[in-house]
Write a protein that holds these residues in place. Structure first.
Motif, mmCIF file in Angstrom:
data_model
loop_
_atom_site.group_PDB
_atom_site.id
_atom_site.type_symbol
_atom_site.label_atom_id
_atom_site.label_comp_id
_atom_site.label_asym_id
_atom_site.label_seq_id
_atom_site.Cartn_x
_atom_site.Cartn_y
_atom_site.Cartn_z
ATOM 1 N N LEU A 1 -5.536 5.614 1.072
ATOM 2 C CA LEU A 1 -4.216 5.328 0.498
ATOM 3 C C LEU A 1 -3.548 6.616 0.038
ATOM 4 N N ALA B 1 4.551 0.021 -4.746
ATOM 5 C CA ALA B 1 3.767 -0.694 -5.757
ATOM 6 C C ALA B 1 3.995 -0.110 -7.141
ATOM 7 N N TYR C 1 0.825 -1.219 0.000
ATOM 8 C CA TYR C 1 0.000 0.000 0.000
ATOM 9 C C TYR C 1 0.856 1.265 0.000
ATOM 10 N N SER C 2 1.986 1.217 -0.696
ATOM 11 C CA SER C 2 2.864 2.391 -0.740
ATOM 12 C C SER C 2 3.274 2.663 -2.173
ATOM 13 N N THR D 1 -2.369 0.597 -8.007
ATOM 14 C CA THR D 1 -3.071 -0.659 -7.725
ATOM 15 C C THR D 1 -4.550 -0.650 -8.088
ATOM 16 N N ALA E 1 0.075 4.970 -4.415
ATOM 17 C CA ALA E 1 -0.334 3.577 -4.233
ATOM 18 C C ALA E 1 -1.683 3.325 -4.874
#
Length: 316
Positions: free
Chosen positions: A242, A104, A100-101, A250, A246
């Motif tokens: 988020l 990714a 979640y950073s 994603t 991220a």
């Protein structure tokens, strides 16, 4: 110091038995016991407790085990540096990326850049939580990591590279507050949220912001899997929080509601972490420099896609 004794000692601790270690090392058991006795004489400490079930390190033994691992790794790095002297960097490099950073978004470009520039470097990418990654760096099992936080943490050197705002990400027409633009923390209080567990930095800063405002987040699910989070948000099971980088890497942000959280703004810091007591190998240095290049290239876009988002809203 005879480093062969250190190597044998590490193997004995790993095997939990002098007999098993002797088999692994193809050394006669009496000879291995002699090496252990020589180490204990040198340090003037009992290093192992012997029992019918095998051996276990004493407190002094555990201390020596940790240092022995670092010393042996340094010797391996020295051999590798001498072997590749004058040639292109080669060898294994392990990199950790926080889930979640921005990691990714960096994973694929980093892998591609390493393959193009340094084909003899074998890149190992590990996506895991900051605490797990930090421990791996401290013990020498990982070269570097891009994780949340800025330290201090004993054994790890933090190089802050990015501060990012957090955003509410949700399916359109769901239970998010109506309207465009920013969303206040007070408005967010009633939104069903899908967040990582409390050991994750994002969860910690969100909880802290709510607590400071005397509010309670409505957490309906704790999700550690990125793939599950993508499906759950898309199916409107709940919203998530988020950084923009991220979310963009994603999720299908063009078809989701993306609103910056304000009053207060919630931020997270991202740092590149390395060991503070052992130098990077030559191939790890090369990957470290690539990290910096990629983060610079991502700069304007990662900080926040303001222009893109405003354009998207205008077209709607």
């Amino acid at each position: 110091m005879d480093t062969r004794r250190l190597y044998s000692f590490v193997k004995i601790v790993d095997a939990g038995s002098i007999t098993r270690a002797a088999d692994i090392l193809h050394i006669a058991q009496p000879a291995l016991s002699q090496q252990l006795s020589a180490l204990e004489a040198q340090f003037k400490q009992q290093l192992l407790i012997r029992s019918k079930r095998g051996v276990a390190p004493t407190e002094a033994g555990r201390a020596l085990y940790r240092h022995a691992q670092l010393i042996l790794r340094q010797i391996d790095l020295a051999h590798a540096a001498v072997d590749i002297s004058g040639r292109a960097p080669a060898g294994s490099v392990s990199v950790g990326l926080a889930p979640y950073s921005m990691g990714a978004a960096l994973a694929l470009p980093l892998l591609r850049s390493v393959r193009e520039r340094y084909p003899d470097i074998l890149l190992h990418i590990n996506e895991n939580f900051g605490g797990v990654i930090s421990e791996a760096i401290m013990t020498g099992r990982m070269d570097m990591a891009f994780i949340y936080g800025a330290g201090p943490l004993r054994g790890v050197q933090f190089e802050p590279l990015r501060t990012e705002d957090l955003f509410l990400i949700a399916a359109p027409g769901g239970s998010v507050p109506s309207g465009d633009g920013d969303v206040s923390l007070e408005e967010l209080a009633g939104v069903p949220l899908l967040l990582p567990s409390r050991i994750h930095t994002i969860r910690q800063v969100v909880d802290a912001a709510f607590q400071h405002a005397s509010l309670e987040p409505r957490v309906v699910g704790e999700i550690e899997s990125v793939l599950t989070l993508i499906s759950a948000v898309g199916a409107d099971v709940g919203a998530t929080v988020l950084p923009w980088s991220a979310a963009r890497a994603t999720l299908d942000v063009q078809n989701l509601v993306v609103r910056r959280i304000v009053n207060p703004t919630i931020t997270v810091k991202l740092s590149l972490c390395t060991s503070d007591h052992q130098p990077l190998s030559e191939p790890a240095h090369a990957v470290h420099d690539l990290f910096h290049e990629l983060i610079t290239e991502f700069g304007e876009d990662v900080a926040f896609g303001d222009a893109a988002m405003e354009s998207s809203k205008a077209s709607d």
